[in-house]
Design a protein around this motif. Structure first.
Motif, PDB file in Angstrom:
ATOM      1  N   TYR A 166       0.834  -1.204   0.000  1.00  0.00           N
ATOM      2  CA  TYR A 166       0.000   0.000   0.000  1.00  0.00           C
ATOM      3  C   TYR A 166       0.869   1.256   0.000  1.00  0.00           C
ATOM      4  O   TYR A 166       1.863   1.341   0.732  1.00  0.00           O
ATOM      5  CB  TYR A 166      -0.901   0.034   1.230  1.00  0.00           C
ATOM      6  N   ASP A 167       0.479   2.241  -0.810  1.00  0.00           N
ATOM      7  CA  ASP A 167       1.082   3.569  -0.789  1.00  0.00           C
ATOM      8  C   ASP A 167      -0.014   4.537  -0.367  1.00  0.00           C
ATOM      9  O   ASP A 167      -0.927   4.841  -1.143  1.00  0.00           O
ATOM     10  CB  ASP A 167       1.639   3.944  -2.166  1.00  0.00           C
ATOM     11  N   THR A 168       0.055   5.030   0.859  1.00  0.00           N
ATOM     12  CA  THR A 168      -1.055   5.823   1.395  1.00  0.00           C
ATOM     13  C   THR A 168      -1.172   7.193   0.723  1.00  0.00           C
ATOM     14  O   THR A 168      -2.251   7.790   0.749  1.00  0.00           O
ATOM     15  CB  THR A 168      -0.913   6.001   2.910  1.00  0.00           C
ATOM     16  N   THR A 169      -0.086   7.700   0.131  1.00  0.00           N
ATOM     17  CA  THR A 169      -0.194   8.957  -0.617  1.00  0.00           C
ATOM     18  C   THR A 169      -1.013   8.750  -1.883  1.00  0.00           C
ATOM     19  O   THR A 169      -1.909   9.539  -2.202  1.00  0.00           O
ATOM     20  CB  THR A 169       1.194   9.504  -0.964  1.00  0.00           C
ATOM     21  N   GLU A 170      -0.722   7.689  -2.608  1.00  0.00           N
ATOM     22  CA  GLU A 170      -1.471   7.391  -3.828  1.00  0.00           C
ATOM     23  C   GLU A 170      -2.924   7.053  -3.514  1.00  0.00           C
ATOM     24  O   GLU A 170      -3.836   7.392  -4.279  1.00  0.00           O
ATOM     25  CB  GLU A 170      -0.814   6.230  -4.572  1.00  0.00           C
ATOM     26  N   LEU A 171      -3.170   6.407  -2.398  1.00  0.00           N
ATOM     27  CA  LEU A 171      -4.518   5.978  -2.049  1.00  0.00           C
ATOM     28  C   LEU A 171      -5.411   7.114  -1.570  1.00  0.00           C
ATOM     29  O   LEU A 171      -6.643   6.999  -1.599  1.00  0.00           O
ATOM     30  CB  LEU A 171      -4.462   4.918  -0.943  1.00  0.00           C
ATOM     31  N   LEU A 172      -4.809   8.226  -1.128  1.00  0.00           N
ATOM     32  CA  LEU A 172      -5.592   9.261  -0.469  1.00  0.00           C
ATOM     33  C   LEU A 172      -6.704   9.817  -1.345  1.00  0.00           C
ATOM     34  O   LEU A 172      -7.836   9.999  -0.887  1.00  0.00           O
ATOM     35  CB  LEU A 172      -4.675  10.398   0.001  1.00  0.00           C
ATOM     36  N   ALA A 173      -6.410  10.098  -2.609  1.00  0.00           N
ATOM     37  CA  ALA A 173      -7.433  10.673  -3.484  1.00  0.00           C
ATOM     38  C   ALA A 173      -8.645   9.743  -3.587  1.00  0.00           C
ATOM     39  O   ALA A 173      -9.798  10.194  -3.570  1.00  0.00           O
ATOM     40  CB  ALA A 173      -6.848  10.948  -4.866  1.00  0.00           C
ATOM     41  N   ARG A 174      -8.396   8.450  -3.667  1.00  0.00           N
ATOM     42  CA  ARG A 174      -9.499   7.485  -3.744  1.00  0.00           C
ATOM     43  C   ARG A 174     -10.291   7.447  -2.442  1.00  0.00           C
ATOM     44  O   ARG A 174     -11.534   7.389  -2.440  1.00  0.00           O
ATOM     45  CB  ARG A 174      -8.937   6.096  -4.052  1.00  0.00           C
ATOM     46  N   VAL A 175      -9.575   7.513  -1.315  1.00  0.00           N
ATOM     47  CA  VAL A 175     -10.240   7.479  -0.019  1.00  0.00           C
ATOM     48  C   VAL A 175     -11.097   8.721   0.183  1.00  0.00           C
ATOM     49  O   VAL A 175     -12.228   8.639   0.685  1.00  0.00           O
ATOM     50  CB  VAL A 175      -9.186   7.330   1.099  1.00  0.00           C
ATOM     51  N   VAL A 176     -10.583   9.891  -0.232  1.00  0.00           N
ATOM     52  CA  VAL A 176     -11.334  11.140  -0.063  1.00  0.00           C
ATOM     53  C   VAL A 176     -12.647  11.103  -0.839  1.00  0.00           C
ATOM     54  O   VAL A 176     -13.640  11.714  -0.427  1.00  0.00           O
ATOM     55  CB  VAL A 176     -10.457  12.343  -0.470  1.00  0.00           C
ATOM     56  N   ARG A 177     -12.691  10.375  -1.941  1.00  0.00           N
ATOM     57  CA  ARG A 177     -13.954  10.248  -2.688  1.00  0.00           C
ATOM     58  C   ARG A 177     -15.032   9.543  -1.877  1.00  0.00           C
ATOM     59  O   ARG A 177     -16.220   9.629  -2.194  1.00  0.00           O
ATOM     60  CB  ARG A 177     -13.713   9.512  -4.018  1.00  0.00           C
ATOM     61  N   HIS A 178     -14.629   8.872  -0.813  1.00  0.00           N
ATOM     62  CA  HIS A 178     -15.587   8.244   0.103  1.00  0.00           C
ATOM     63  C   HIS A 178     -15.885   9.157   1.296  1.00  0.00           C
ATOM     64  O   HIS A 178     -16.459   8.700   2.300  1.00  0.00           O
ATOM     65  CB  HIS A 178     -15.042   6.903   0.593  1.00  0.00           C
ATOM     66  N   ASP A 179     -15.490  10.424   1.192  1.00  0.00           N
ATOM     67  CA  ASP A 179     -15.798  11.443   2.203  1.00  0.00           C
ATOM     68  C   ASP A 179     -15.165  11.134   3.559  1.00  0.00           C
ATOM     69  O   ASP A 179     -15.792  11.250   4.625  1.00  0.00           O
ATOM     70  CB  ASP A 179     -17.306  11.638   2.362  1.00  0.00           C
ATOM     71  N   VAL A 180     -13.892  10.759   3.527  1.00  0.00           N
ATOM     72  CA  VAL A 180     -13.094  10.589   4.734  1.00  0.00           C
ATOM     73  C   VAL A 180     -11.653  10.891   4.354  1.00  0.00           C
ATOM     74  O   VAL A 180     -11.282  10.786   3.177  1.00  0.00           O
ATOM     75  CB  VAL A 180     -13.251   9.158   5.312  1.00  0.00           C
ATOM     76  N   ALA A 181     -10.855  11.322   5.332  1.00  0.00           N
ATOM     77  CA  ALA A 181      -9.479  11.691   5.007  1.00  0.00           C
ATOM     78  C   ALA A 181      -8.546  11.336   6.157  1.00  0.00           C
ATOM     79  O   ALA A 181      -8.940  11.309   7.329  1.00  0.00           O
ATOM     80  CB  ALA A 181      -9.375  13.186   4.705  1.00  0.00           C
ATOM     81  N   TYR A 182      -7.279  11.078   5.790  1.00  0.00           N
ATOM     82  CA  TYR A 182      -6.191  10.867   6.746  1.00  0.00           C
ATOM     83  C   TYR A 182      -4.989  11.643   6.217  1.00  0.00           C
ATOM     84  O   TYR A 182      -5.044  12.242   5.131  1.00  0.00           O
ATOM     85  CB  TYR A 182      -5.860   9.374   6.876  1.00  0.00           C
ATOM     86  N   VAL A 183      -3.888  11.636   6.954  1.00  0.00           N
ATOM     87  CA  VAL A 183      -2.647  12.214   6.454  1.00  0.00           C
ATOM     88  C   VAL A 183      -1.693  11.070   6.101  1.00  0.00           C
ATOM     89  O   VAL A 183      -1.392  10.237   6.964  1.00  0.00           O
ATOM     90  CB  VAL A 183      -1.987  13.142   7.489  1.00  0.00           C
ATOM     91  N   PRO A 184      -1.205  11.003   4.873  1.00  0.00           N
ATOM     92  CA  PRO A 184      -0.196   9.995   4.541  1.00  0.00           C
ATOM     93  C   PRO A 184       1.064  10.186   5.380  1.00  0.00           C
ATOM     94  O   PRO A 184       1.421  11.312   5.755  1.00  0.00           O
ATOM     95  CB  PRO A 184       0.094  10.263   3.055  1.00  0.00           C
ATOM     96  N   GLY A 185       1.742   9.098   5.658  1.00  0.00           N
ATOM     97  CA  GLY A 185       2.914   9.176   6.524  1.00  0.00           C
ATOM     98  C   GLY A 185       4.162   9.717   5.865  1.00  0.00           C
ATOM     99  O   GLY A 185       5.053  10.232   6.554  1.00  0.00           O
ATOM    100  N   ALA A 186       4.277   9.630   4.551  1.00  0.00           N
ATOM    101  CA  ALA A 186       5.542   9.944   3.879  1.00  0.00           C
ATOM    102  C   ALA A 186       6.103  11.324   4.224  1.00  0.00           C
ATOM    103  O   ALA A 186       7.315  11.456   4.442  1.00  0.00           O
ATOM    104  CB  ALA A 186       5.372   9.794   2.368  1.00  0.00           C
ATOM    105  N   PRO A 187       5.311  12.409   4.279  1.00  0.00           N
ATOM    106  CA  PRO A 187       5.905  13.733   4.544  1.00  0.00           C
ATOM    107  C   PRO A 187       6.530  13.882   5.927  1.00  0.00           C
ATOM    108  O   PRO A 187       7.258  14.848   6.159  1.00  0.00           O
ATOM    109  CB  PRO A 187       4.711  14.688   4.399  1.00  0.00           C
ATOM    110  N   PHE A 188       6.275  12.955   6.835  1.00  0.00           N
ATOM    111  CA  PHE A 188       6.818  13.064   8.185  1.00  0.00           C
ATOM    112  C   PHE A 188       8.235  12.500   8.305  1.00  0.00           C
ATOM    113  O   PHE A 188       8.803  12.512   9.395  1.00  0.00           O
ATOM    114  CB  PHE A 188       5.917  12.326   9.185  1.00  0.00           C
ATOM    115  N   TYR A 189       8.785  12.019   7.234  1.00  0.00           N
ATOM    116  CA  TYR A 189      10.091  11.365   7.291  1.00  0.00           C
ATOM    117  C   TYR A 189      11.192  12.268   6.758  1.00  0.00           C
ATOM    118  O   TYR A 189      11.038  12.920   5.718  1.00  0.00           O
ATOM    119  CB  TYR A 189      10.075  10.077   6.473  1.00  0.00           C
ATOM    120  N   ALA A 190      12.313  12.294   7.472  1.00  0.00           N
ATOM    121  CA  ALA A 190      13.551  12.865   6.949  1.00  0.00           C
ATOM    122  C   ALA A 190      14.299  11.719   6.278  1.00  0.00           C
ATOM    123  O   ALA A 190      14.636  10.730   6.917  1.00  0.00           O
ATOM    124  CB  ALA A 190      14.392  13.459   8.074  1.00  0.00           C
ATOM    125  N   GLY A 191      14.534  11.835   4.996  1.00  0.00           N
ATOM    126  CA  GLY A 191      15.138  10.731   4.276  1.00  0.00           C
ATOM    127  C   GLY A 191      14.081   9.829   3.672  1.00  0.00           C
ATOM    128  O   GLY A 191      12.950  10.249   3.399  1.00  0.00           O
TER     129      GLY A 191
END
Length: 403
Positions: free
Chosen positions: A346-371
């Motif tokens: 699973y890639d939660t960044t790629e999945l987010l747009a699809r999830v938002v179409r179901h009227d719910v949202a989260y924050v993908p983890g990738a931006p929280f990482y250094a490196g």
């Protein structure tokens, strides 16, 4: 009469500084903009629950201040902050095990400003900053704007950064500072154990390292025993900057934070703050000091934490059905966030747009990482919805993740 048409020969303006161009923006900002729609159940925010603000108590504090000392409340103040508020903050830290005087405290416009001031005062371009993996996103941005090279310290899912790995990195990288949110961390919700905190203080003392200990969530404990600040441990006294905020326990709109730091560094931060905004709004400081004098903030926080615990429990109860088989998640003892890891496919960044179409949202983890990021991770905020809304949101999340 001859009319001569002018031809513009204007040269382009200079570009932004390299640090501004290099930091960039959030890769999910555009997608998350749609979560403002009222039908979206938003687990993506980092906002405290507004219905739990003590609006009446805060309003009364402002009324009292403006009625009794309007000229002072509406006037310029000192850069270091109003003495009454600094004194009240010093008392709160002292009773929690860290002896503090009012002169040890600098009031800031939110604790985010404290991070910016520290980056300005401590960091030269190319300096190394050590952070947790993953790390609070806005701290990564603050250090990035200062031109720092940000390096993540290895650790484990439950206990956070590994003190031995920290020491190895300190020896190899010669960093200026370590930044940590040791209690109910953003984004993971985990808490650094007391033994790790003592070991971090010892590493800093042995090798000459600043520790920036950010504690915006520590008072929001639902269960378990309070873990003393790193700043209270031997070896940390002259090298730890403790950051605090009223944003999560009183109201974020006040924009009131603070830093407690050794004298020379605190004075340098005051000079940097003077250049940035002169001082934090006087009326907000006086109102907060009045609130602390007239009301029981600790009792208010306990009431808020009790509600947040119910909401955390509601989210924990529904995650096994919402997330795919093989997923794992944290069980925070307090704070606002829960961290989940999906199977590696699973890639939660790629999945987010699809999830938002179901009227719910989260924050993908990738931006929280250094490196290198872990793209299968995501952050869920559990405090801004009722248990019923959380249940419905998790049902939508399940539908979105399954397509």
């Amino acid at each position: 009469m001859t009319v001569v048409e002018s031809v513009s020969t204007s040269a382009p303006v200079p570009p932004p500084a390299a640090r501004a161009r290099s930091v960039g923006g959030s890769p999910v900002r555009d997608i998350l903009a749609v979560t403002a729609r009222p039908e979206v159940i938003n687990f993506a925010g980092g906002l405290p629950a507004p219905e739990l603000f003590d609006a009446d108590g805060i309003a009364e504090a402002y009324r009292a201040v403006l009625a009794e000392e309007p000229a002072r409340a509406l006037q310029y103040s000192t850069t270091e902050g109003e003495p009454g508020l600094r004194g009240a903050l010093a008392v709160r830290m002292s009773v929690r095990g860290l002896p503090t005087d009012a002169d040890d405290v600098l009031v800031t416009t939110g604790s985010q400003q404290a991070l910016s001031l520290l980056a300005t005062v401590l960091l030269e371009p190319g300096d190394v900053v050590l952070v947790e993996r993953p790390c609070y996103l806005a701290a990564l941005q603050a250090f990035g704007f200062a031109g720092a090279r940000v390096v993540a310290v290895p650790g484990d899912e439950r206990d956070g950064l590994d003190p031995q790995a920290l020491e190895e990195l300190v020896v190899r990288e010669r960093p200026k500072l370590l930044y940590t949110v040791p209690t109910f961390q953003n984004p993971t919700g985990r808490t650094l154990p007391g033994g790790h905190r003592a070991a971090i203080a010892a590493v800093a003392a042995r090798h000459g390292l600043w520790i920036v200990e950010d504690d915006p969530y520590g008072e929001l404990r639902f269960e378990g025993e309070r873990v003393p600040w790193i700043a209270t441990h031997p070896g940390a006294e002259d090298r730890t900057v403790l950051l605090g905020s009223f944003s999560k326990v009183m109201a974020p709109g006040l924009r009131l934070g603070w830093l407690r730091a050794p004298g020379e560094l605190r004075r340098a931060c005051a000079v940097a703050k003077q250049a940035a905004d002169l001082h934090t709004p006087t009326v907000n400081q006086l109102a907060a000091a009045r609130y602390l004098a007239d009301r029981d903030l600790d009792a208010h926080v306990r009431r808020v934490a009790a509600v947040y615990r119910e909401r955390r429990d509601a989210m924990l109860a529904g995650l096994s059905d919402a997330l795919p088989e093989g997923a794992s998640w944290s069980r925070p003892e307090g704070g606002m966030f829960l961290w989940a890891r999906l199977p590696s496919a699973y890639d939660t960044t790629e999945l987010l747009a699809r999830v938002v179409r179901h009227d719910v949202a989260y924050v993908p983890g990738a931006p929280f990482y250094a490196g290198e990021p872990d793209r299968s991770t995501l952050r869920l905020c559990f405090v801004t919805q009722t248990p019923e809304e959380i249940g419905e949101g998790l049902r939508r999340l399940r539908a979105g993740l399954r397509g």
